[in-house]
Write an enzyme that holds these catalytic residues in place. Structure first.
Site, PDB file in Angstrom:
ATOM      1  N   GLU A  61       0.812  -1.225   0.000  1.00 29.46           N
ATOM      2  CA  GLU A  61       0.000   0.000   0.000  1.00 29.46           C
ATOM      3  C   GLU A  61       0.840   1.267   0.000  1.00 29.46           C
ATOM      4  O   GLU A  61       0.459   2.266  -0.626  1.00 29.46           O
ATOM      5  CB  GLU A  61      -0.938   0.012   1.217  1.00 29.46           C
ATOM      6  CG  GLU A  61      -2.064  -0.999   1.161  1.00 29.46           C
ATOM      7  CD  GLU A  61      -1.736  -2.287   1.879  1.00 29.46           C
ATOM      8  OE1 GLU A  61      -2.645  -3.096   2.103  1.00 29.46           O
ATOM      9  OE2 GLU A  61      -0.534  -2.487   2.209  1.00 29.46           O
ATOM     10  N   PHE A 123     -12.030  -6.739  13.634  1.00 32.35           N
ATOM     11  CA  PHE A 123     -10.913  -7.184  12.803  1.00 32.35           C
ATOM     12  C   PHE A 123     -10.537  -6.104  11.780  1.00 32.35           C
ATOM     13  O   PHE A 123     -11.386  -5.583  11.073  1.00 32.35           O
ATOM     14  CB  PHE A 123     -11.291  -8.480  12.087  1.00 32.35           C
ATOM     15  CG  PHE A 123     -10.238  -8.980  11.150  1.00 32.35           C
ATOM     16  CD1 PHE A 123      -9.015  -9.419  11.624  1.00 32.35           C
ATOM     17  CD2 PHE A 123     -10.471  -8.995   9.782  1.00 32.35           C
ATOM     18  CE1 PHE A 123      -8.027  -9.882  10.751  1.00 32.35           C
ATOM     19  CE2 PHE A 123      -9.494  -9.450   8.902  1.00 32.35           C
ATOM     20  CZ  PHE A 123      -8.262  -9.892   9.387  1.00 32.35           C
ATOM     21  N   GLN A 124      -9.276  -5.771  11.737  1.00 32.93           N
ATOM     22  CA  GLN A 124      -8.708  -4.758  10.832  1.00 32.93           C
ATOM     23  C   GLN A 124      -9.382  -3.399  10.997  1.00 32.93           C
ATOM     24  O   GLN A 124      -9.544  -2.640  10.040  1.00 32.93           O
ATOM     25  CB  GLN A 124      -8.766  -5.221   9.372  1.00 32.93           C
ATOM     26  CG  GLN A 124      -7.776  -6.356   9.088  1.00 32.93           C
ATOM     27  CD  GLN A 124      -7.581  -6.632   7.611  1.00 32.93           C
ATOM     28  OE1 GLN A 124      -8.471  -6.364   6.794  1.00 32.93           O
ATOM     29  NE2 GLN A 124      -6.431  -7.167   7.261  1.00 32.93           N
ATOM     30  N   LYS A 173     -17.885  -0.330   5.432  1.00 36.86           N
ATOM     31  CA  LYS A 173     -18.394  -1.362   4.523  1.00 36.86           C
ATOM     32  C   LYS A 173     -19.899  -1.238   4.298  1.00 36.86           C
ATOM     33  O   LYS A 173     -20.384  -1.446   3.172  1.00 36.86           O
ATOM     34  CB  LYS A 173     -18.073  -2.750   5.099  1.00 36.86           C
ATOM     35  CG  LYS A 173     -16.616  -3.123   5.038  1.00 36.86           C
ATOM     36  CD  LYS A 173     -16.335  -4.452   5.714  1.00 36.86           C
ATOM     37  CE  LYS A 173     -16.943  -5.609   4.964  1.00 36.86           C
ATOM     38  NZ  LYS A 173     -16.536  -6.915   5.571  1.00 36.86           N
ATOM     39  N   MET A 490      24.595   8.267   2.395  1.00 32.53           N
ATOM     40  CA  MET A 490      24.481   9.550   3.087  1.00 32.53           C
ATOM     41  C   MET A 490      24.683   9.388   4.583  1.00 32.53           C
ATOM     42  O   MET A 490      25.304  10.246   5.243  1.00 32.53           O
ATOM     43  CB  MET A 490      23.124  10.195   2.796  1.00 32.53           C
ATOM     44  CG  MET A 490      23.027  11.640   3.247  1.00 32.53           C
ATOM     45  SD  MET A 490      24.228  12.724   2.404  1.00 32.53           S
ATOM     46  CE  MET A 490      23.394  12.956   0.831  1.00 32.53           C
TER      47      MET A 490
END
Length: 595
Positions: A61, A123-124, A173, A490
C-alpha cells in the site's frame, strides 16, 4: 474485465460503491493505484465491472501512495489511491505525509469496518481519520451514502486548491453497500479556488525593493511547479526584466531552465557554491513558492543576513514562519509573478540592469570554484560520472527522472540539468527511501510514451524493489539505475563528518545480485563495474522495451559535495578539496578501506 454498462446512472438507486466509481469518473479519474482487502471488496467488485478507470495493483500500500504521487506530479492531476482498512491505511501514512510535505495532491480512499462495529476493536479496525488527520489536509469519514458523492467532490477540491496536498475519504463497509440516489448536480467537479487577489500596494512595495537591488536573487521552489506551466513562463519573464540570478530548491528543479545563463544551481545542504554564496551575499531575495526550510537556510540566524526579502507563497502559514520577510504576498505564484513583472515593465526597470554588473562578476568568481568537479578515477566508476554519462545519453529525449533518497538523489539533482518543469520527481520534505521506483511507475502511467528512469542507491532500492513485478505486469518500461556502493551512503558520509568515521550499521554485509533479482521478476538485468563499459551498459538498458535494471558498481566511499557544515550558515561549506582523505580500492570490505 467486464465492459461498463452503457445506460445512464442519473437518478438511479446505486450502492455506495457504485456512487463512488461514478463520482471518480466525474472528477476525471482514469487511474487508481491500490491493493484490495476485505473492507473494500464492494468497491473492487464495481471496478471489475467497468472499463473507464484502470486499477494498478501494487505490491504494498505504501507504494500505491508513492505511485499516485508520481502520477500527480507528471500529470498535474490528483493521484488516487484505494486501500483497505487497518494495515491498509496505516501503510499509507508515509506517502500521505510525504505528499503533505511536498504539496502533492492525492485522494486516498480507504475502507472501514461496518459503522455499528466502529469502536469495538473489530478485525482490521483502526481510527483511520484520527491516524491520518496530522498528515492530510483533511480526513473525511462517510456515514451516510447520501453524502458520498458530495464528499468525493469536496475531497478533490481540497486536494487541488490552495497549497495542494493529500485528502482521505474513509468509507465503512455498510455505506459501500447501502443504496442512494445518484444525482449529477451534486457529482459535478467544482472549480479549483486559488488565492490570487493581491493588494496592489503590496505589489508596489515588492517592486520598490526589487528596484533598489544591486545584488538581487530569485529563489524558487515547488510552488512554481504547482502553479502550472504558466508560472514557469512568467518566471522567465521576471528573470529577463530584472537580470537576477535564479536558484531552485530540490522540489523546484525544472521551473527554470538549467541551461540558461542566469541559472546558478540548487541551493542548500548540497547546493552549489555559487548558489549558496549568492543567497548569503544578496541584498534582495525574491522567494517564490518555497518555504525557507532548514535544508536551504542552514542556521537561521546566519541566513542571508543583509538582504531584504520578498516571499510569494499560496500558503499563508508559510510566510514569516521560518524567516521574517519584508513583504509577504499570499497567493498563486503565477498570478503574483505576472503582477510583479507587469509593474516592473511599466516602470521601465530593465534599464537599471547595469547596476548588477559587479554582482555578476562576483557570481562568476564563485562559479570558477567549479564546485561540482570530482576526481575521475579510471579504476572504478565514480557515482558523479555515472550520472553524467546517463544524462548524456538521455538529455535529448525529454526524460523523467525519479529518485530514491540519499547521495544518489543529490548527485542526480546536481548533474541532471532540467529545462522543463515536472521532469525531476523526488521525495523532498520527508526524504522517503523507496520512493523512486513506485513513483516512476506512476509517472510512466501518466506519460505512457515518456522515458522514465529511477536513479537509486543499493539501500533505497531494496525498500520497494518488489514493485518491479508491478512494472512487469503492466508492461511499463521504467528503467532503474542503481549506484551500488554497498553503503547507506548519506548516513556513512554524515558518520564520517560528525562521528569520526565510525560507520555504525551503514555498511551492507549482504546484498542481492540485482541483475539476477531483476531477471527473477521478469525484467532485464545488467551489471557494470568498469568505467569503460558504462556507456555500453546504459545504451543496452535504454534499448530494452520493458523494465530494466542497471546495477552500477561505484566508488564505495565517495561523498557528495558541496555540503553545508554542521551547525553552520549556508555559506560555510565543505567542498571536494576539503573532504576527508580516503583510499579507494576494489575490495568493498570495510576493513579494506582506510578513512
Amino acid at each position: 474485465m467486464k465492459a461498463a454498462p452503457e445506460n445512464d446512472h442519473v437518478g438511479r438507486q446505486l450502492t455506495g460503491a457504485e456512487i463512488l466509481i461514478q463520482s471518480l469518473k466525474a472528477n476525471g479519474v482514469r487511474t487508481v493505484f491500490g491493493y484490495p482487502g476485505g473492507a473494500v471488496l464492494a468497491i473492487y467488485d464495481e471496478l471489475f465491472q467497468q472499463s473507464d478507470i484502470e486499477h494498478i495493483l501494487v505490491r504494498h500500500e505504501q507504494n500505491a501512495g508513492h505511485a499516485a504521487e508520481g502520477y500527480a506530479r507528471a500529470s498535474g492531476k490528483p493521484g488516487v489511491v484505494l486501500v483497505t482498512s487497518g494495515p491498509g491505511i496505516t501503510n499509507m501514512v508515509t506517502p500521505l505525509q510525504d505528499a503533505l510535505m511536498d504539496s502533492i495532491p492525492l485522494v486516498c480512499i480507504c475502507g472501514q469496518v461496518p459503522s455499528p462495529l466502529i469502536g469495538t476493536d473489530a478485525f482490521q479496525e483502526c481510527d483511520a481519520v484520527g491516524i491520518t488527520r496530522p498528515c492530510t489536509k483533511h480526513s473525511y469519514i462517510v456515514t451516510d451514502v447520501a453524502a458520498l458523492a458530495e464528499t468525493v467532490n469536496r475531497a478533490f477540491q481540497v486536494a487541488s486548491s490552495g497549497r495542494p496536498g493529500p485528502v482521505l475519504i474513509c468509507i465503512p463497509k455498510d455505506v459501500q453497500l447501502d443504496e442512494g440516489q445518484y444525482c449529477p448536480s451534486e457529482d459535478l467537479p467544482r472549480p479549483i479556488v486559488r488565492r490570487d487577489i493581491f493588494d496592489p500596494s503590496e505589489i508596489g512595495r515588492a517592486v520598490d525593493i526589487i528596484e533598489s537591488a544591486r545584488r538581487g536573487l530569485i529563489y524558487t521552489g515547488g510552488g512554481v511547479l504547482a502553479s502550472g506551466p504558466q508560472a514557469s513562463e512568467v518566471l522567465r519573464q521576471l528573470v529577463d526584466v530584472t537580470g537576477f540570478p535564479v536558484t531552485s530548491t530540490l522540489m523546484g528543479l525544472g521551473a527554470f531552465p538549467a541551461q540558461h545563463k542566469s541559472w546558478i544551481g540548487m541551493p542548500g545542504l548540497h547546493g552549489t557554491y555559487e548558489a549558496n554564496m549568492a543567497m548569503h551575499d544578496c541584498d534582495v531575495m525574491i522567494c517564490i513558492g518555497a518555504r525557507f526550510d532548514d535544508r536551504v537556510t542552514g542556521r537561521l540566524d546566519r541566513f542571508s543576513p543583509n538582504s531584504k526579502k520578498i516571499h510569494l507563497d499560496i500558503d499563508p502559514s508559510s510566510i514569516n514562519k521560518n524567516v521574517i520577510v519584508d513583504v509577504g504576498l499570499c497567493g498563486d505564484a503565477g498570478v503574483g509573478l505576472a503582477m510583479i513583472v507587469r509593474e516592473l515593465s511599466a516602470r521601465g526597470h530593465s534599464t537599471k540592469r547595469l547596476r548588477l554588473n559587479e554582482w555578476w562578476d562576483a557570481i562568476s568568481g564563485w562559479r570558477d570554484q567549479r564546485c561540482l568537479d570530482y576526481d575521475l578515477n579510471k579504476a572504478v566508476i565514480m557515482p558523479q560520472f555515472a550520472i553524467e554519462r546517463l544524462w548524456h545519453h538521455v538529455k535529448d529525449r525529454d526524460p523523467f527522472i525519479t529518485t530514491e533518497v540519499g547521495q544518489h538523489q543529490m548527485w542526480a539533482a546536481q548533474y541532471c540539468r532540467f529545462d522543463q518543469p515536472n521532469r525531476f520527481i523526488s521525495s523532498g520534505g520527508l526524504g522517503t527511501m523507496g520512493f523512486g521506483l513506485p513513483a516512476a511507475i506512476g509517472v510512466q502511467l501518466a506519460r505512457p510514451g515518456g522515458l522514465v528512469i529511477d536513479i537509486a542507491g543499493d539501500a533505497s532500492i531494496q525498500m520497494n524493489i518488489k514493485e518491479l513485478a508491478t512494472a512487469v505486469q503492466y508492461q511499463l518500461p521504467v528503467k532503474v539505475v542503481i549506484l551500488n556502493n554497498r553503503h547507506l551512503g548519506m548516513v556513512r558520509q554524515l558518520q564520517q563528518h560528525l562521528h569520526n568515521g565510525r560507520k555504525s550499521h551503514s555498511y551492507s554485509e549482504a546484498l542481492p545480485d540485482f541483475t539476477r533479482l531483476a531477471q527473477a521478476y521478469g525484467a532485464h538485468g545488467i551489471r557494470c563495474v568498469q568505467p569503460t563499459d558504462l556507456d555500453e551498459a546504459i545504451s543496452e538498458m535504454l534499448a530494452v522495451d520493458g523494465p530494466a535494471v542497471l546495477d552500477c558498481e561505484v566508488a564505495a566511499l565517495e561523498s557528495c559535495y558541496p555540503m553545508i557544515k554542521a551547525g553552520a550558515g549556508h555559506n560555510e561549506m565543505w567542498l571536494n578539496q576539503d573532504r576527508f582523505s580516503s583510499v579507494e580500492t576494489n575490495d568493498r570490505r570495510p576493513e579494506a578501506v582506510a578513512l
